[in-house]
Design a protein around this motif. Structure first.
Motif, PDB file in Angstrom:
ATOM      1  N   GLY A 172       0.847  -1.272   0.024  1.00  0.00           N
ATOM      2  CA  GLY A 172      -0.127  -0.044   0.071  1.00  0.00           C
ATOM      3  C   GLY A 172       0.882   1.310   0.075  1.00  0.00           C
ATOM      4  N   ALA A 173       0.062   2.410  -0.293  1.00  0.00           N
ATOM      5  CA  ALA A 173       1.010   3.718  -0.307  1.00  0.00           C
ATOM      6  C   ALA A 173       1.572   3.794   1.163  1.00  0.00           C
ATOM      7  N   THR A 174       0.901   3.530   2.257  1.00  0.00           N
ATOM      8  CA  THR A 174       1.626   3.673   3.564  1.00  0.00           C
ATOM      9  C   THR A 174       1.481   2.449   4.381  1.00  0.00           C
ATOM     10  N   THR A 175       1.505   1.285   3.844  1.00  0.00           N
ATOM     11  CA  THR A 175       1.109  -0.054   4.476  1.00  0.00           C
ATOM     12  C   THR A 175       1.743  -1.143   3.606  1.00  0.00           C
ATOM     13  N   SER A 176       2.142  -2.111   4.473  1.00  0.00           N
ATOM     14  CA  SER A 176       2.702  -3.431   4.166  1.00  0.00           C
ATOM     15  C   SER A 176       1.282  -4.195   3.624  1.00  0.00           C
ATOM     16  N   LEU A 177       1.667  -5.233   2.549  1.00  0.00           N
ATOM     17  CA  LEU A 177       0.291  -6.035   2.266  1.00  0.00           C
ATOM     18  C   LEU A 177       0.632  -7.192   2.464  1.00  0.00           C
ATOM     19  N   LEU A 178      -0.103  -8.065   3.182  1.00  0.00           N
ATOM     20  CA  LEU A 178      -0.258  -9.521   3.666  1.00  0.00           C
ATOM     21  C   LEU A 178      -1.544 -10.110   3.197  1.00  0.00           C
ATOM     22  N   TRP A 179      -1.675 -11.208   2.826  1.00  0.00           N
ATOM     23  CA  TRP A 179      -2.847 -12.078   2.430  1.00  0.00           C
ATOM     24  C   TRP A 179      -2.648 -13.373   2.865  1.00  0.00           C
ATOM     25  N   TRP A 180      -3.979 -14.061   3.088  1.00  0.00           N
ATOM     26  CA  TRP A 180      -4.027 -15.493   3.266  1.00  0.00           C
ATOM     27  C   TRP A 180      -4.508 -16.364   2.070  1.00  0.00           C
ATOM     28  N   VAL A 194       9.831  -3.291  -2.482  1.00  0.00           N
ATOM     29  CA  VAL A 194       9.045  -2.907  -1.169  1.00  0.00           C
ATOM     30  C   VAL A 194       9.777  -2.767   0.081  1.00  0.00           C
ATOM     31  N   LEU A 195       9.280  -1.805   0.681  1.00  0.00           N
ATOM     32  CA  LEU A 195       9.644  -1.363   2.046  1.00  0.00           C
ATOM     33  C   LEU A 195       9.795  -2.668   3.230  1.00  0.00           C
ATOM     34  N   ALA A 196      10.780  -2.551   3.792  1.00  0.00           N
ATOM     35  CA  ALA A 196      10.828  -3.385   5.013  1.00  0.00           C
ATOM     36  C   ALA A 196      10.255  -3.217   6.018  1.00  0.00           C
ATOM     37  N   GLY A 197       8.885  -3.517   6.114  1.00  0.00           N
ATOM     38  CA  GLY A 197       7.951  -2.931   7.084  1.00  0.00           C
ATOM     39  C   GLY A 197       8.144  -3.717   8.557  1.00  0.00           C
ATOM     40  N   VAL A 198       8.085  -2.833   9.552  1.00  0.00           N
ATOM     41  CA  VAL A 198       8.380  -3.262  10.875  1.00  0.00           C
ATOM     42  C   VAL A 198       7.271  -4.143  11.236  1.00  0.00           C
ATOM     43  N   ASP A 223      -5.904 -11.640  -8.135  1.00  0.00           N
ATOM     44  CA  ASP A 223      -5.675 -12.967  -7.625  1.00  0.00           C
ATOM     45  C   ASP A 223      -6.138 -12.611  -5.942  1.00  0.00           C
ATOM     46  N   LEU A 224      -6.097 -11.677  -5.634  1.00  0.00           N
ATOM     47  CA  LEU A 224      -6.564 -11.289  -4.070  1.00  0.00           C
ATOM     48  C   LEU A 224      -8.116 -11.212  -4.128  1.00  0.00           C
ATOM     49  N   ASP A 225      -8.822 -11.476  -5.265  1.00  0.00           N
ATOM     50  CA  ASP A 225     -10.289 -11.395  -5.004  1.00  0.00           C
ATOM     51  C   ASP A 225     -10.911 -12.332  -3.960  1.00  0.00           C
ATOM     52  N   GLY A 226     -11.585 -12.034  -3.000  1.00  0.00           N
ATOM     53  CA  GLY A 226     -12.300 -12.926  -1.957  1.00  0.00           C
ATOM     54  C   GLY A 226     -11.227 -13.427  -0.926  1.00  0.00           C
ATOM     55  N   ARG A 227     -10.020 -13.141  -1.009  1.00  0.00           N
ATOM     56  CA  ARG A 227      -9.273 -13.448   0.155  1.00  0.00           C
ATOM     57  C   ARG A 227      -9.346 -12.667   1.260  1.00  0.00           C
ATOM     58  N   GLU A 228      -8.575 -12.971   2.386  1.00  0.00           N
ATOM     59  CA  GLU A 228      -8.441 -12.110   3.298  1.00  0.00           C
ATOM     60  C   GLU A 228      -7.216 -11.537   3.338  1.00  0.00           C
ATOM     61  N   VAL A 229      -7.338 -10.049   3.148  1.00  0.00           N
ATOM     62  CA  VAL A 229      -6.110  -9.346   2.757  1.00  0.00           C
ATOM     63  C   VAL A 229      -5.896  -8.413   4.084  1.00  0.00           C
ATOM     64  N   TRP A 230      -4.746  -8.104   4.456  1.00  0.00           N
ATOM     65  CA  TRP A 230      -4.377  -7.469   5.494  1.00  0.00           C
ATOM     66  C   TRP A 230      -3.600  -6.192   4.951  1.00  0.00           C
ATOM     67  N   LEU A 231      -3.658  -4.884   5.381  1.00  0.00           N
ATOM     68  CA  LEU A 231      -2.952  -3.902   5.133  1.00  0.00           C
ATOM     69  C   LEU A 231      -2.241  -3.419   6.461  1.00  0.00           C
ATOM     70  N   VAL A 232      -1.096  -3.422   6.779  1.00  0.00           N
ATOM     71  CA  VAL A 232      -0.451  -3.137   7.968  1.00  0.00           C
ATOM     72  C   VAL A 232       0.628  -2.168   8.156  1.00  0.00           C
ATOM     73  N   ASN A 233       0.657  -1.325   9.301  1.00  0.00           N
ATOM     74  CA  ASN A 233       1.770  -0.469   9.469  1.00  0.00           C
ATOM     75  C   ASN A 233       1.756  -0.141  10.978  1.00  0.00           C
TER      76      ASN A 233
END
Length: 275
Positions: A172-180, A194-198, A223-233
């Motif tokens: 994301g613009a201000t977030t790291s992106l993770l998904w399941w 990508v930025l090394a997010g803490v 590919d992320l359609d319907g998945r649990e996606v997290w934006l974290v910071n």
């Protein structure tokens, strides 16, 4: 050498650091902070009643980034961090930012009240091509990314996802992106820009400690359609995507955040008192 006395700040503002005077504001007969210049390095975190999560990791990233950009000496960086930490308030919710000016080479502390925190996030699904010039270092592209988020806001979104020219999702613009994907926690490949997010690192380490499979994968937005996606910071912690807005036909579906309810309290529990 006598070290400058440092007291906790009590109001928002921009403070400049010098070896002789420590942190001073524009009314302290010290250096007047250089306002509006491009940043060579920046880092920020949530500070709640004198408690913070992963401050040592933010310190390591900031000092390393300053060194990579030809910043002040290691001794000055350590002294600045000590004085900055001592100046942080111990009551209230804050979102402080440490800075290294690109032209002035000034070390600064921008003390800001924390904005309202979110538990979910609406994401602009258009797929913004990554506009950053230094994607692996936080600071130089903050103004560019702010404009990306403003564009997303016009589409009713809180955040935008950056993609590579190939269409692969980055972050994301201000977030790291993770998904399941089933029971696997997925992140973009570290070979991508990508930025090394803490916060992302803390989540990844917990997954590995508890036996959850972690995989680096290259995926498109579709590919992320319907998945649990997290934006974290470091500010909001874990925010599951609750809605994808604009940019796609048919509109992407947000996956049900079944895991976020467990992981969010764990992450909040990592906050520790300032040292």
């Amino acid at each position: 050498m006598t070290q400058p006395a440092t007291q906790a700040a009590v109001a928002e503002g921009l403070l400049t650091w010098t070896p002789r005077r420590g942190l001073t504001g524009p009314d302290s007969h010290g250096c007047v902070p250089t306002v509006g210049e491009r940043l060579a390095v920046a880092d920020s975190w949530l500070l709640r009643d004198g408690r913070v999560r992963g401050l040592g990791r933010h310190r390591e990233r900031f000092l390393r980034s300053c060194g990579d950009s030809g910043g002040p000496s290691p001794r000055q960086l350590v002294d600045f961090w000590r004085d900055m930490t001592a100046a942080l308030p111990h009551t209230g919710e804050w979102f402080p930012r440490v800075e290294l000016g690109a032209e002035s080479r000034e070390l600064r502390l921008l003390l800001r009240h924390a904005p309202p925190l979110g538990t979910g996030v609406r994401v602009w699904a258009a797929g913004q091509l990554d506009p950053r010039t230094v994607p692996r270092r936080k600071g130089p592209d903050l103004d560019i990314l702010a404009r990306v988020r403003q564009r997303a806001a016009t589409e009713g979104a809180d955040e935008a996802v950056l993609i590579a020219p190939s269409g692969v999702v980055l972050e994301g613009a201000t977030t790291s992106l993770l998904w399941w994907e089933d029971d696997t926690l997925c992140l973009p490949s570290p070979q991508l820009p990508v930025l090394a997010g803490v916060t992302a690192a803390l989540i990844q380490e917990r997954a590995q400690r508890t036996g959850i499979r972690v995989a680096h994968r290259e995926r498109t937005l579709a590919d992320l359609d319907g998945r649990e996606v997290w934006l974290v910071n470091a500010l909001h912690g874990i925010r599951p995507v609750k809605e994808w807005t604009g940019g796609t036909e048919p509109l992407m579906r947000a996956g049900h955040p079944v895991r976020a309810a467990e992981w969010r309290p764990w992450l909040e529990g990592l906050m520790e008192p300032l040292q």
